[in-house]
Design a protein around this motif. Structure first.
Motif, PDB file in Angstrom:
ATOM      1  N   GLY A 165      84.163  60.441  74.275  1.00 40.77           N
ATOM      2  CA  GLY A 165      84.928  59.914  75.395  1.00 40.77           C
ATOM      3  C   GLY A 165      84.434  58.548  75.832  1.00 40.77           C
ATOM      4  N   LEU A 166      83.119  58.363  75.800  1.00 39.61           N
ATOM      5  CA  LEU A 166      82.537  57.072  76.163  1.00 39.61           C
ATOM      6  C   LEU A 166      82.984  55.977  75.208  1.00 39.61           C
ATOM      7  CD1 LEU A 166      80.553  55.133  77.534  1.00 39.61           C
ATOM      8  CD2 LEU A 166      78.705  56.186  76.213  1.00 39.61           C
ATOM      9  N   LEU A 167      83.010  56.282  73.904  1.00 44.72           N
ATOM     10  CA  LEU A 167      83.459  55.290  72.928  1.00 44.72           C
ATOM     11  C   LEU A 167      84.894  54.864  73.216  1.00 44.72           C
ATOM     12  CD1 LEU A 167      82.817  53.772  70.254  1.00 44.72           C
ATOM     13  CD2 LEU A 167      83.877  55.693  69.065  1.00 44.72           C
ATOM     14  N   LYS A 168      85.741  55.818  73.574  1.00 42.73           N
ATOM     15  CA  LYS A 168      87.123  55.469  73.910  1.00 42.73           C
ATOM     16  C   LYS A 168      87.192  54.674  75.211  1.00 42.73           C
ATOM     17  CE  LYS A 168      88.517  59.750  73.644  1.00 42.73           C
ATOM     18  NZ  LYS A 168      89.415  60.943  73.676  1.00 42.73           N
ATOM     19  N   ASP A 169      86.342  55.023  76.166  1.00 46.21           N
ATOM     20  CA  ASP A 169      86.357  54.322  77.457  1.00 46.21           C
ATOM     21  C   ASP A 169      85.972  52.852  77.335  1.00 46.21           C
ATOM     22  OD1 ASP A 169      87.170  56.567  78.807  1.00 46.21           O
ATOM     23  OD2 ASP A 169      85.159  57.150  79.466  1.00 46.21           O
ATOM     24  N   THR A 170      85.194  52.504  76.313  1.00 45.23           N
ATOM     25  CA  THR A 170      84.797  51.101  76.161  1.00 45.23           C
ATOM     26  C   THR A 170      85.999  50.196  75.948  1.00 45.23           C
ATOM     27  OG1 THR A 170      84.463  51.389  73.765  1.00 45.23           O
ATOM     28  CG2 THR A 170      82.539  51.702  75.194  1.00 45.23           C
ATOM     29  N   SER A 171      87.123  50.756  75.496  1.00 48.02           N
ATOM     30  CA  SER A 171      88.312  49.922  75.278  1.00 48.02           C
ATOM     31  C   SER A 171      88.841  49.330  76.577  1.00 48.02           C
ATOM     32  CB  SER A 171      89.417  50.732  74.588  1.00 48.02           C
ATOM     33  OG  SER A 171      89.832  51.813  75.399  1.00 48.02           O
ATOM     34  N   LEU A 172      88.426  49.894  77.723  1.00 42.45           N
ATOM     35  CA  LEU A 172      88.902  49.381  79.013  1.00 42.45           C
ATOM     36  C   LEU A 172      88.307  48.022  79.368  1.00 42.45           C
ATOM     37  CD1 LEU A 172      88.807  52.660  81.150  1.00 42.45           C
ATOM     38  CD2 LEU A 172      90.817  51.539  80.188  1.00 42.45           C
ATOM     39  N   VAL A 173      87.267  47.609  78.667  1.00 44.49           N
ATOM     40  CA  VAL A 173      86.629  46.337  79.026  1.00 44.49           C
ATOM     41  C   VAL A 173      87.517  45.143  78.679  1.00 44.49           C
ATOM     42  CG1 VAL A 173      84.328  47.324  78.746  1.00 44.49           C
ATOM     43  CG2 VAL A 173      85.385  46.119  76.826  1.00 44.49           C
ATOM     44  N   TYR A 174      88.641  45.382  78.012  1.00 45.61           N
ATOM     45  CA  TYR A 174      89.544  44.276  77.716  1.00 45.61           C
ATOM     46  C   TYR A 174      90.055  43.627  78.998  1.00 45.61           C
ATOM     47  CZ  TYR A 174      93.859  46.619  79.133  1.00 45.61           C
ATOM     48  OH  TYR A 174      94.839  47.214  79.872  1.00 45.61           O
ATOM     49  N   VAL A 175      90.043  44.381  80.126  1.00 49.30           N
ATOM     50  CA  VAL A 175      90.589  43.853  81.377  1.00 49.30           C
ATOM     51  C   VAL A 175      89.731  42.727  81.935  1.00 49.30           C
ATOM     52  CG1 VAL A 175      91.724  46.019  81.944  1.00 49.30           C
ATOM     53  CG2 VAL A 175      89.411  45.589  82.783  1.00 49.30           C
ATOM     54  N   ILE A 176      88.478  42.613  81.493  1.00 45.70           N
ATOM     55  CA  ILE A 176      87.641  41.493  81.928  1.00 45.70           C
ATOM     56  C   ILE A 176      87.386  40.531  80.773  1.00 45.70           C
ATOM     57  CG2 ILE A 176      86.548  42.709  83.849  1.00 45.70           C
ATOM     58  CD1 ILE A 176      84.163  43.288  82.051  1.00 45.70           C
ATOM     59  N   SER A 177      88.287  40.592  79.776  1.00 42.58           N
ATOM     60  CA  SER A 177      88.287  39.654  78.643  1.00 42.58           C
ATOM     61  C   SER A 177      87.035  39.751  77.780  1.00 42.58           C
ATOM     62  CB  SER A 177      88.462  38.210  79.144  1.00 42.58           C
ATOM     63  OG  SER A 177      89.671  38.077  79.860  1.00 42.58           O
ATOM     64  N   LEU A 178      86.429  40.924  77.733  1.00 43.20           N
ATOM     65  CA  LEU A 178      85.302  41.132  76.828  1.00 43.20           C
ATOM     66  C   LEU A 178      85.842  41.460  75.454  1.00 43.20           C
ATOM     67  CD1 LEU A 178      82.239  41.225  76.631  1.00 43.20           C
ATOM     68  CD2 LEU A 178      82.319  43.642  77.219  1.00 43.20           C
ATOM     69  N   ASN A 179      85.315  40.788  74.452  1.00 37.01           N
ATOM     70  CA  ASN A 179      85.884  40.870  73.111  1.00 37.01           C
ATOM     71  C   ASN A 179      85.354  42.090  72.364  1.00 37.01           C
ATOM     72  OD1 ASN A 179      87.505  39.918  70.981  1.00 37.01           O
ATOM     73  ND2 ASN A 179      85.747  38.953  70.013  1.00 37.01           N
ATOM     74  N   ASP A 180      85.813  43.289  72.765  1.00 42.94           N
ATOM     75  CA  ASP A 180      85.464  44.492  72.033  1.00 42.94           C
ATOM     76  C   ASP A 180      86.467  44.684  70.888  1.00 42.94           C
ATOM     77  OD1 ASP A 180      87.652  45.143  73.749  1.00 42.94           O
ATOM     78  OD2 ASP A 180      87.200  47.267  73.414  1.00 42.94           O
ATOM     79  N   PHE A 181      86.387  45.820  70.205  1.00 45.28           N
ATOM     80  CA  PHE A 181      87.260  46.054  69.055  1.00 45.28           C
ATOM     81  C   PHE A 181      88.737  46.085  69.469  1.00 45.28           C
ATOM     82  CE2 PHE A 181      89.443  49.077  66.177  1.00 45.28           C
ATOM     83  CZ  PHE A 181      89.340  48.340  64.997  1.00 45.28           C
ATOM     84  N   PHE A 182      89.035  46.807  70.544  1.00 43.81           N
ATOM     85  CA  PHE A 182      90.417  46.893  71.002  1.00 43.81           C
ATOM     86  C   PHE A 182      90.930  45.524  71.439  1.00 43.81           C
ATOM     87  CE2 PHE A 182      93.533  47.647  74.408  1.00 43.81           C
ATOM     88  CZ  PHE A 182      94.471  48.386  73.727  1.00 43.81           C
ATOM     89  N   GLY A 183      90.097  44.796  72.183  1.00 44.75           N
ATOM     90  CA  GLY A 183      90.496  43.465  72.624  1.00 44.75           C
ATOM     91  C   GLY A 183      90.692  42.507  71.472  1.00 44.75           C
ATOM     92  N   ALA A 184      89.810  42.583  70.466  1.00 45.27           N
ATOM     93  CA  ALA A 184      89.938  41.711  69.297  1.00 45.27           C
ATOM     94  C   ALA A 184      91.229  42.005  68.546  1.00 45.27           C
ATOM     95  CB  ALA A 184      88.738  41.896  68.371  1.00 45.27           C
ATOM     96  N   ALA A 185      91.561  43.293  68.389  1.00 39.86           N
ATOM     97  CA  ALA A 185      92.811  43.655  67.707  1.00 39.86           C
ATOM     98  C   ALA A 185      94.022  43.114  68.463  1.00 39.86           C
ATOM     99  CB  ALA A 185      92.898  45.173  67.570  1.00 39.86           C
ATOM    100  N   GLY A 186      93.984  43.217  69.792  1.00 39.18           N
ATOM    101  CA  GLY A 186      95.091  42.706  70.582  1.00 39.18           C
ATOM    102  C   GLY A 186      95.229  41.200  70.492  1.00 39.18           C
ATOM    103  N   GLN A 187      94.116  40.485  70.518  1.00 36.90           N
ATOM    104  CA  GLN A 187      94.154  39.024  70.448  1.00 36.90           C
ATOM    105  C   GLN A 187      94.728  38.536  69.128  1.00 36.90           C
ATOM    106  OE1 GLN A 187      90.255  37.474  71.294  1.00 36.90           O
ATOM    107  NE2 GLN A 187      90.149  38.453  73.310  1.00 36.90           N
ATOM    108  N   ILE A 188      94.233  39.095  68.025  1.00 38.07           N
ATOM    109  CA  ILE A 188      94.720  38.654  66.713  1.00 38.07           C
ATOM    110  C   ILE A 188      96.168  39.071  66.512  1.00 38.07           C
ATOM    111  CG2 ILE A 188      94.368  38.779  64.224  1.00 38.07           C
ATOM    112  CD1 ILE A 188      91.474  39.286  64.696  1.00 38.07           C
ATOM    113  N   GLY A 189      96.512  40.284  66.955  1.00 39.54           N
ATOM    114  CA  GLY A 189      97.891  40.727  66.821  1.00 39.54           C
ATOM    115  C   GLY A 189      98.854  39.852  67.593  1.00 39.54           C
ATOM    116  N   LEU A 190      98.447  39.436  68.794  1.00 36.06           N
ATOM    117  CA  LEU A 190      99.290  38.558  69.599  1.00 36.06           C
ATOM    118  C   LEU A 190      99.414  37.178  68.959  1.00 36.06           C
ATOM    119  CD1 LEU A 190     100.857  38.570  72.284  1.00 36.06           C
ATOM    120  CD2 LEU A 190      98.801  37.647  73.369  1.00 36.06           C
TER     121      LEU A 190
END
Length: 228
Positions: A165-190
């Motif tokens: 659950g913690l690993l999944k929760d880390t995806s929420l850090v995209y809201v402060i523009s931290l470049n985690d895996f989920f955020g990186a996927a969103g940036q490149i996809g966009l």
């Protein structure tokens, strides 16, 4: 509505996605280590500590379990620098997204780990503590050397599930523009106009990692049942 999937952009983006995954794993590892340590301390205080401290620990746990994690991340990122500037008098003091995310995750996860550890300690027969004291151990020594090792085995499936659950929760850090895996996927996809493909790829990666964790938790649960 037809959509033409184009997966060609994923392979060239793998190095960037790998950097994001490093950030995700770092956040999860630090939050897991510190959160579990704090959770153990909170659980011991709640069970064996003086009544005023036990109530404070219970209040901490109830508060952070009630707060949405995304709100905690925002608080740490936006409010903590403001508070620290007031306390230190430094108008330029900043915390940064990485430390904000780690603090928020540790505070939140320690509350959940506390309840897991408390349940694990409760699963150990009370006679174990009495036996430890009978040979001259203090309460803390009994907890450290007698109760916690047995509790750790009992609560290991829940700990693994919480880590997933913690690993999944880390995806929420995209809201402060931290470049985690989920955020990186969103940036490149966009950037590439392939948002659907990159989000599907990210979902597949999370599914593979989390499924492995769930399988491990189920294995540990069956192993514990066989032991009894």
């Amino acid at each position: 509505m037809n959509y033409d999937f184009n997966w060609a952009g994923i392979i060239p983006a793998l190095p960037y996605l790998a950097q994001g995954m490093k950030t995700t794993l770092l956040l999860a590892a630090v939050a897991l280590a510190l959160g579990f340590t704090m959770g153990c301390l909170l659980a011991v205080v709640r069970i064996y500590g003086p009544k005023p401290l036990a109530k404070l620990a219970a209040g901490y746990v109830n508060f952070f379990r009630a707060m949405p994690l995304i709100l905690m991340i925002f608080w740490m990122f936006l409010l903590m620098p403001f508070v620290l500037r007031k306390l230190t008098g430094d108008p330029y003091l900043t915390v940064g997204p990485m430390y904000s995310a780690i603090i928020a995750l540790v505070l939140a996860e320690s509350a959940y780990f506390c309840e897991i550890v408390r349940a694990g300690i409760g699963s150990v027969r009370s006679g174990q503590m009495a036996a430890g004291k009978a040979i001259g151990m203090s309460t803390l020594q009994c907890v450290r050397w007698v109760v916690l090792p047995q509790a750790l085995r009992n609560m290991s499936p829940s700990l693994v599930n919480q880590a997933v659950g913690l690993l999944k929760d880390t995806s929420l850090v995209y809201v402060i523009s931290l470049n985690d895996f989920f955020g990186a996927a969103g940036q490149i996809g966009l950037r590439n106009g392939q948002l659907v493909e990159f989000y599907l790829f990210a979902a597949a990666v999370y599914l593979a990692i989390c499924s492995t964790g769930v399988a491990l938790a189920n294995y540990l649960r069956k192993k514990n049942q066989q032991a009894y």
